[in-house]
Design a protein around this motif. Structure first.
Motif, PDB file in Angstrom:
ATOM      1  N   LYS A 110       0.845  -1.194   0.000  1.00  0.00           N
ATOM      2  CA  LYS A 110       0.000   0.000   0.000  1.00  0.00           C
ATOM      3  C   LYS A 110       0.884   1.250   0.000  1.00  0.00           C
ATOM      4  N   GLN A 111       0.332   2.358  -0.475  1.00  0.00           N
ATOM      5  CA  GLN A 111       1.073   3.613  -0.627  1.00  0.00           C
ATOM      6  C   GLN A 111       1.739   4.074   0.667  1.00  0.00           C
ATOM      7  N   PRO A 112       1.074   4.007   1.844  1.00  0.00           N
ATOM      8  CA  PRO A 112       1.751   4.440   3.073  1.00  0.00           C
ATOM      9  C   PRO A 112       3.019   3.613   3.371  1.00  0.00           C
ATOM     10  N   SER A 113       3.050   2.382   2.903  1.00  0.00           N
ATOM     11  CA  SER A 113       4.238   1.551   3.112  1.00  0.00           C
ATOM     12  C   SER A 113       5.438   2.102   2.352  1.00  0.00           C
ATOM     13  N   VAL A 114       5.207   2.688   1.179  1.00  0.00           N
ATOM     14  CA  VAL A 114       6.298   3.281   0.399  1.00  0.00           C
ATOM     15  C   VAL A 114       6.833   4.518   1.124  1.00  0.00           C
ATOM     16  N   VAL A 115       5.926   5.317   1.690  1.00  0.00           N
ATOM     17  CA  VAL A 115       6.353   6.491   2.451  1.00  0.00           C
ATOM     18  C   VAL A 115       7.217   6.036   3.638  1.00  0.00           C
ATOM     19  N   ALA A 116       6.774   5.000   4.329  1.00  0.00           N
ATOM     20  CA  ALA A 116       7.532   4.464   5.473  1.00  0.00           C
ATOM     21  C   ALA A 116       8.879   3.904   5.010  1.00  0.00           C
ATOM     22  N   LEU A 117       8.874   3.252   3.863  1.00  0.00           N
ATOM     23  CA  LEU A 117      10.100   2.685   3.283  1.00  0.00           C
ATOM     24  C   LEU A 117      11.102   3.798   2.994  1.00  0.00           C
ATOM     25  N   GLN A 118      10.644   4.872   2.382  1.00  0.00           N
ATOM     26  CA  GLN A 118      11.512   6.013   2.072  1.00  0.00           C
ATOM     27  C   GLN A 118      12.070   6.627   3.351  1.00  0.00           C
ATOM     28  N   GLN A 119      11.214   6.735   4.368  1.00  0.00           N
ATOM     29  CA  GLN A 119      11.657   7.305   5.641  1.00  0.00           C
ATOM     30  C   GLN A 119      12.696   6.401   6.319  1.00  0.00           C
ATOM     31  N   SER A 120      12.473   5.092   6.268  1.00  0.00           N
ATOM     32  CA  SER A 120      13.433   4.193   6.907  1.00  0.00           C
ATOM     33  C   SER A 120      14.770   4.204   6.171  1.00  0.00           C
ATOM     34  N   GLU A 121      14.748   4.385   4.847  1.00  0.00           N
ATOM     35  CA  GLU A 121      16.017   4.498   4.123  1.00  0.00           C
ATOM     36  C   GLU A 121      16.736   5.779   4.532  1.00  0.00           C
ATOM     37  N   ALA A 122      16.001   6.886   4.599  1.00  0.00           N
ATOM     38  CA  ALA A 122      16.609   8.174   4.960  1.00  0.00           C
ATOM     39  C   ALA A 122      17.201   8.131   6.370  1.00  0.00           C
ATOM     40  N   LYS A 123      16.577   7.377   7.278  1.00  0.00           N
ATOM     41  CA  LYS A 123      17.079   7.240   8.653  1.00  0.00           C
ATOM     42  C   LYS A 123      18.207   6.217   8.760  1.00  0.00           C
ATOM     43  N   GLY A 124      18.375   5.388   7.720  1.00  0.00           N
ATOM     44  CA  GLY A 124      19.413   4.364   7.754  1.00  0.00           C
ATOM     45  C   GLY A 124      18.983   3.096   8.462  1.00  0.00           C
ATOM     46  N   THR A 125      17.665   2.887   8.579  1.00  0.00           N
ATOM     47  CA  THR A 125      17.173   1.704   9.288  1.00  0.00           C
ATOM     48  C   THR A 125      16.558   0.667   8.348  1.00  0.00           C
ATOM     49  N   ILE A 126      16.621   0.910   7.065  1.00  0.00           N
ATOM     50  CA  ILE A 126      16.024  -0.004   6.097  1.00  0.00           C
ATOM     51  C   ILE A 126      16.824  -1.309   6.035  1.00  0.00           C
ATOM     52  N   GLU A 127      16.151  -2.415   5.794  1.00  0.00           N
ATOM     53  CA  GLU A 127      16.829  -3.699   5.636  1.00  0.00           C
ATOM     54  C   GLU A 127      17.325  -3.824   4.200  1.00  0.00           C
ATOM     55  N   LEU A 128      18.446  -4.511   4.027  1.00  0.00           N
ATOM     56  CA  LEU A 128      19.008  -4.677   2.685  1.00  0.00           C
ATOM     57  C   LEU A 128      18.046  -5.385   1.738  1.00  0.00           C
ATOM     58  N   ALA A 129      17.361  -6.397   2.222  1.00  0.00           N
ATOM     59  CA  ALA A 129      16.425  -7.137   1.358  1.00  0.00           C
ATOM     60  C   ALA A 129      15.314  -6.211   0.871  1.00  0.00           C
ATOM     61  N   THR A 130      14.834  -5.330   1.732  1.00  0.00           N
ATOM     62  CA  THR A 130      13.788  -4.375   1.365  1.00  0.00           C
ATOM     63  C   THR A 130      14.330  -3.366   0.358  1.00  0.00           C
ATOM     64  N   LEU A 131      15.524  -2.886   0.593  1.00  0.00           N
ATOM     65  CA  LEU A 131      16.148  -1.939  -0.329  1.00  0.00           C
ATOM     66  C   LEU A 131      16.359  -2.581  -1.701  1.00  0.00           C
ATOM     67  N   ARG A 132      16.748  -3.850  -1.704  1.00  0.00           N
ATOM     68  CA  ARG A 132      16.943  -4.576  -2.971  1.00  0.00           C
ATOM     69  C   ARG A 132      15.609  -4.683  -3.731  1.00  0.00           C
ATOM     70  N   ARG A 133      14.525  -4.985  -3.029  1.00  0.00           N
ATOM     71  CA  ARG A 133      13.199  -5.077  -3.667  1.00  0.00           C
ATOM     72  C   ARG A 133      12.792  -3.722  -4.245  1.00  0.00           C
ATOM     73  N   ALA A 134      13.031  -2.662  -3.499  1.00  0.00           N
ATOM     74  CA  ALA A 134      12.692  -1.314  -3.975  1.00  0.00           C
ATOM     75  C   ALA A 134      13.524  -0.977  -5.209  1.00  0.00           C
ATOM     76  N   ALA A 135      14.801  -1.327  -5.185  1.00  0.00           N
ATOM     77  CA  ALA A 135      15.674  -1.062  -6.338  1.00  0.00           C
ATOM     78  C   ALA A 135      15.138  -1.775  -7.574  1.00  0.00           C
ATOM     79  N   GLU A 136      14.773  -3.030  -7.425  1.00  0.00           N
ATOM     80  CA  GLU A 136      14.236  -3.793  -8.561  1.00  0.00           C
ATOM     81  C   GLU A 136      12.948  -3.164  -9.086  1.00  0.00           C
TER      82      GLU A 136
END
Length: 151
Positions: free
Chosen positions: A56-82
């Motif tokens: 859902k759209q709010p999950s993308v906002v949360a994903l972006q925020q967690s990347e900016a904070k440096g708390t994102i998981e690598l697997a999640t970042l890889r999925r977003a990159a793909e």
């Protein structure tokens, strides 16, 4: 082949590969993170990225925020990159060549071992010359298991 030689060869090969990457500062993340920067550059909305990720759209906002904070998981970042048609490149880029890091650490280790001896020799009026000191440092570095440098 001994462990010290294998470690030295590994450092040499890694230093070669890492040299191609250039300085680590070259890869500084955008303030709001790569996901947002690339998504915006592509003209993609958070809702559109959410659809591509199957969330859902709010999950993308949360994903972006967690990347900016440096708390994102690598697997999640890889999925977003793909989902952004990108490839995640993950690397630890040393601030200086690995060989230089080990050499500096080894010399610090060797100096600590030589300090008591040099102090005793100084008391006995047998001061060690800089040239002799460097030769002793190099000798200790060569004769010491590199794993001890990090204790």
């Amino acid at each position: 082949m001994n462990k010290a030689r294998i470690a030295a060869q590994s450092r040499s090969h890694l230093d070669e590969r890492l040299r191609e990457l250039g300085p680590a500062t070259r890869y500084a993340s955008p303030v709001r993170g790569w996901i947002k920067a690339i998504r915006d550059a592509l003209g993609m909305s958070t809702a559109q990225l959410a659809k591509r990720l199957g969330v859902k759209q709010p999950s993308v906002v949360a994903l972006q925020q967690s990347e900016a904070k440096g708390t994102i998981e690598l697997a999640t970042l890889r999925r977003a990159a793909e989902a952004l048609d990108c490839t995640l490149v993950y690397a630890l880029v040393p601030n200086k060549p690995l060989e230089a890091i080990v050499r500096d650490r080894a010399r610090t280790f060797a100096r600590r071992r030589l300090e008591p001896v040099e102090h005793s020799m100084l008391l006995e009026d047998q001061k060690v010359t800089a040239k002799d000191g460097d030769a002793r440092l190099d000798e200790i570095v060569r004769a010491t298991n590199p794993r001890l440098f990090w204790d």
